[in-house]
Design a protein around this motif. Structure first.
Motif, PDB file in Angstrom:
ATOM      1  N   PHE A   1       0.685  -1.235  -0.016  1.00  0.00           N
ATOM      2  CA  PHE A   1      -0.059  -0.068   0.050  1.00  0.00           C
ATOM      3  C   PHE A   1       0.928   1.048   0.172  1.00  0.00           C
ATOM      4  O   PHE A   1       1.841   1.255   0.699  1.00  0.00           O
ATOM      5  N   ASP A   2       0.328   2.230  -1.005  1.00  0.00           N
ATOM      6  CA  ASP A   2       1.324   3.540  -1.113  1.00  0.00           C
ATOM      7  C   ASP A   2       0.678   4.462  -0.138  1.00  0.00           C
ATOM      8  O   ASP A   2      -0.049   4.044   1.008  1.00  0.00           O
ATOM      9  N   ALA A   3       0.716   5.679  -0.488  1.00  0.00           N
ATOM     10  CA  ALA A   3       0.048   6.859   0.778  1.00  0.00           C
ATOM     11  C   ALA A   3      -1.446   6.612   0.881  1.00  0.00           C
ATOM     12  O   ALA A   3      -2.057   6.430  -0.111  1.00  0.00           O
ATOM     13  N   MET A   4      -1.705   6.688   2.072  1.00  0.00           N
ATOM     14  CA  MET A   4      -3.265   6.941   2.342  1.00  0.00           C
ATOM     15  C   MET A   4      -3.781   8.371   1.897  1.00  0.00           C
ATOM     16  O   MET A   4      -2.986   9.363   1.914  1.00  0.00           O
ATOM     17  N   ASN A   5      -5.028   8.372   1.200  1.00  0.00           N
ATOM     18  CA  ASN A   5      -5.510   9.603   0.795  1.00  0.00           C
ATOM     19  C   ASN A   5      -6.932   9.937   1.683  1.00  0.00           C
ATOM     20  O   ASN A   5      -7.699   9.049   1.736  1.00  0.00           O
ATOM     21  N   SER A   6      -6.872  11.067   2.463  1.00  0.00           N
ATOM     22  CA  SER A   6      -7.996  11.405   3.078  1.00  0.00           C
ATOM     23  C   SER A   6      -9.001  12.351   2.299  1.00  0.00           C
ATOM     24  O   SER A   6      -8.713  12.814   1.063  1.00  0.00           O
ATOM     25  N   ASN A   7     -10.190  12.062   2.484  1.00  0.00           N
ATOM     26  CA  ASN A   7     -11.121  12.729   1.836  1.00  0.00           C
ATOM     27  C   ASN A   7     -12.315  13.800   2.737  1.00  0.00           C
ATOM     28  O   ASN A   7     -13.205  13.360   3.383  1.00  0.00           O
TER      29      ASN A   7
ATOM     30  N   ALA B   1       2.791   7.097   4.443  1.00  0.00           N
ATOM     31  CA  ALA B   1       2.540   8.426   4.109  1.00  0.00           C
ATOM     32  C   ALA B   1       1.001   8.885   4.227  1.00  0.00           C
ATOM     33  O   ALA B   1       0.152   7.987   3.794  1.00  0.00           O
ATOM     34  N   LEU B   2       0.946   9.905   4.355  1.00  0.00           N
ATOM     35  CA  LEU B   2      -0.677  10.414   4.146  1.00  0.00           C
ATOM     36  C   LEU B   2      -0.537  11.745   3.135  1.00  0.00           C
ATOM     37  O   LEU B   2       0.185  12.700   3.423  1.00  0.00           O
ATOM     38  N   THR B   3      -1.382  11.599   2.222  1.00  0.00           N
ATOM     39  CA  THR B   3      -1.618  12.890   1.211  1.00  0.00           C
ATOM     40  C   THR B   3      -2.787  13.626   1.584  1.00  0.00           C
ATOM     41  O   THR B   3      -3.947  12.974   1.760  1.00  0.00           O
TER      42      THR B   3
ATOM     43  N   ILE C   1       4.280  13.648   5.090  1.00  0.00           N
ATOM     44  CA  ILE C   1       2.918  13.959   4.944  1.00  0.00           C
ATOM     45  C   ILE C   1       3.135  14.966   3.495  1.00  0.00           C
ATOM     46  O   ILE C   1       3.736  15.654   3.334  1.00  0.00           O
ATOM     47  N   TYR C   2       2.173  14.354   2.650  1.00  0.00           N
ATOM     48  CA  TYR C   2       2.066  15.185   1.247  1.00  0.00           C
ATOM     49  C   TYR C   2       0.959  16.133   1.071  1.00  0.00           C
ATOM     50  O   TYR C   2      -0.074  15.662   1.281  1.00  0.00           O
ATOM     51  N   THR C   3       1.406  17.529   0.763  1.00  0.00           N
ATOM     52  CA  THR C   3       0.322  18.372   0.459  1.00  0.00           C
ATOM     53  C   THR C   3       0.197  18.744  -0.952  1.00  0.00           C
ATOM     54  O   THR C   3       1.298  18.639  -1.366  1.00  0.00           O
ATOM     55  N   GLU C   4      -0.990  18.856  -1.423  1.00  0.00           N
ATOM     56  CA  GLU C   4      -0.985  19.075  -2.942  1.00  0.00           C
ATOM     57  C   GLU C   4      -1.739  20.272  -3.303  1.00  0.00           C
ATOM     58  O   GLU C   4      -2.738  20.499  -2.680  1.00  0.00           O
TER      59      GLU C   4
ATOM     60  N   CYS D   1       5.902  18.564  -0.632  1.00  0.00           N
ATOM     61  CA  CYS D   1       5.051  18.718  -1.511  1.00  0.00           C
ATOM     62  C   CYS D   1       4.720  17.793  -2.481  1.00  0.00           C
ATOM     63  O   CYS D   1       5.742  17.233  -3.285  1.00  0.00           O
ATOM     64  N   LEU D   2       3.450  17.724  -3.017  1.00  0.00           N
ATOM     65  CA  LEU D   2       3.135  16.577  -4.059  1.00  0.00           C
ATOM     66  C   LEU D   2       2.971  17.366  -5.346  1.00  0.00           C
ATOM     67  O   LEU D   2       1.978  18.513  -5.372  1.00  0.00           O
ATOM     68  N   VAL D   3       3.205  17.119  -6.572  1.00  0.00           N
ATOM     69  CA  VAL D   3       3.225  17.778  -7.668  1.00  0.00           C
ATOM     70  C   VAL D   3       2.227  16.970  -8.662  1.00  0.00           C
ATOM     71  O   VAL D   3       2.710  15.626  -8.868  1.00  0.00           O
TER      72      VAL D   3
END
Length: 429
Positions: free
Chosen positions: A123-129, A175-177, A216-219, A251-253
């Protein structure tokens, strides 16, 4: 023992039809690269080790603001999605991890881990909604989430992100995105400064609970769903956030989250230079955030992005950004699109590895613009398909991705098992 969705005998049979031609093409390319001082086997080894994550939501049919037209055999739940992701991994040998989106993919974490392990998937980064309201939640995100004027709504969004971290810890994610749709649609609707302060305070609360070995990645995204302003609207704001939060923030691009003709490769270089480039969401665009298949519109831009990544790798051996596809498939079989996109991302990487770095540097320092751009064009115009196909073949994947997938008849088989979905009004899966 790793299970396979598609019978390996189908893959072997299809590969047998192509292996003679592949060997000849590989040898011919190897001779050409050898004259340029490049070992084809060395490039193949690096490319074979490359992996790009598949988004769970990507294997379902996407949609637009206006309509969604479901495809045959769509996944019914996250466990069907994992099986579709396993097909992509089996044939490409380049998608070893799946990225989950919560609450869309919420299920017993141990059951999820067991389902993925059958196919040797991680499993890669988790994505919150927090850009949509989930069933049963108390506060609405209609006017924002982490930056909402109401403290209770912000706290609800914080707790959702913390829940994603807890699920990810069980799954082995690191990771968390965090992407939010917060912004405004009218001048004067929000106070820009207060809104950003609320966001930073919320993110700091999430960051404080991040495990020591997580990122933690912010987009950033210039518009949509808010059209007058967005809280994290560009890479500069994204960089400020990462600096404010700390060493585990990056930072996530997303290639589609920029205005047309923006120099994304320069943004990549800037973020890498200052140690805040965390990773990518690969897709392509013509007009805006189109979420089209990676490399389908501007493959040269994708190559130029990887040219900067290879350059950064040369400076820092610990430079390992995360890679994920993030696409919406409205008119294609999602599995086919994701397979070919994974290959196109690999292709851009392989081409970037062929750039003569010494010649390029010499041309740059000598202000020889034409020689510099020719050094890039030489690498880009090299057909590296034999390298990609050989890497897949030697790992047990398919030489001909599309042909093998269609020969296996996977879509027809799952269409018989999975009930047809009624057409939806709009939105992504």
């Amino acid at each position: 023992m790793t299970e396979h969705i598609i019978d390996p005998s189908v893959v072997d049979s299809e590969n047998e039809r192509h292996i003679a031609d592949l060997n000849a093409d590989y040898d011919t390319l190897g001779e050409r690269l050898d004259r340029r001082g490049i070992s084809i086997d060395a490039v193949k080894t690096i490319v074979a080790d490359f992996s790009v994550a598949v988004p769970s939501w990507g294997v379902g049919t996407g949609g637009t603001r206006f309509a969604r037209f479901p495809g045959k055999g769509e996944p019914r739940d996250i466990f069907d999605k994992i099986e579709d992701c396993a097909v992509i991994a089996q044939l490409t040998q380049a998608t070893k991890t799946v990225s989950l989106h919560i609450p869309w993919d919420k299920a017993d974490p141990n059951r999820l881990k067991q389902a993925a392990s059958r196919f040797n998937l991680g499993f890669d980064a988790m994505n919150s909604n927090t850009f949509a309201d989930a069933k049963g939640q108390l506060q609405s995100y209609k006017f924002g989430s982490l930056s909402h004027a109401d403290a209770a709504t912000r706290q609800q969004a914080i707790e959702h992100n913390l829940e994603c971290i807890e699920i990810g810890k069980t799954l082995g994610s690191k990771a968390l995105t965090v992407w939010i749709g917060d912004g405004s649609n009218f001048p004067g609707q929000v106070n820009f400064t207060s809104q950003f302060e609320h966001y930073l305070d919320s993110m700091k609360a999430i960051y404080a609970e991040l495990p020591h070995d997580w990122r933690i990645y912010t987009e950033h995204k210039m518009y949509e769903p808010a059209f007058y302003s967005t809280v994290v609207q560009d890479w500069g704001t994204n960089y400020l956030i990462a600096k404010e939060l700390g060493d585990k923030a990056y930072c996530l691009v997303d290639l589609g989250h920029h205005a047309p003709n923006v120099n994304i490769e320069m943004i990549v270089a800037r973020l890498a230079q200052f140690g805040k480039l965390g990773g990518f969401h690969f897709n392509d665009s013509k007009y805006g955030d189109d979420d089209l298949d990676a490399g389908s519109i501007d493959p040269y831009r994708l190559f130029l992005v990887f040219n900067e990544l290879v350059d950064a790798e040369g400076r820092d051996k610990d430079f390992h950004p995360a890679h994920m596809l993030d696409q919406s498939h409205n008119v294609t079989d999602p599995i086919e699109s994701l397979m070919l996109s994974a290959a196109d991302v690999q292709r851009a990487y392989a081409q970037a590895l062929l750039v003569d770095r010494h010649a390029l540097r010499a041309a740059q320092e000598g202000n020889d613009a034409l020689a510099a751009t020719q050094a890039l064009r030489l690498a880009y115009r090299t057909d590296v398909e034999p390298i990609l196909a050989m890497a897949r073949y030697e790992a047990g994947g398919a030489i001909d991705l599309l042909g093998t997938y269609r020969a296996a008849g996977y879509r027809q088989k799952v269409a018989e098992i999975r009930p047809e979905v009624a057409a939806g009004s709009s939105g992504i899966v």
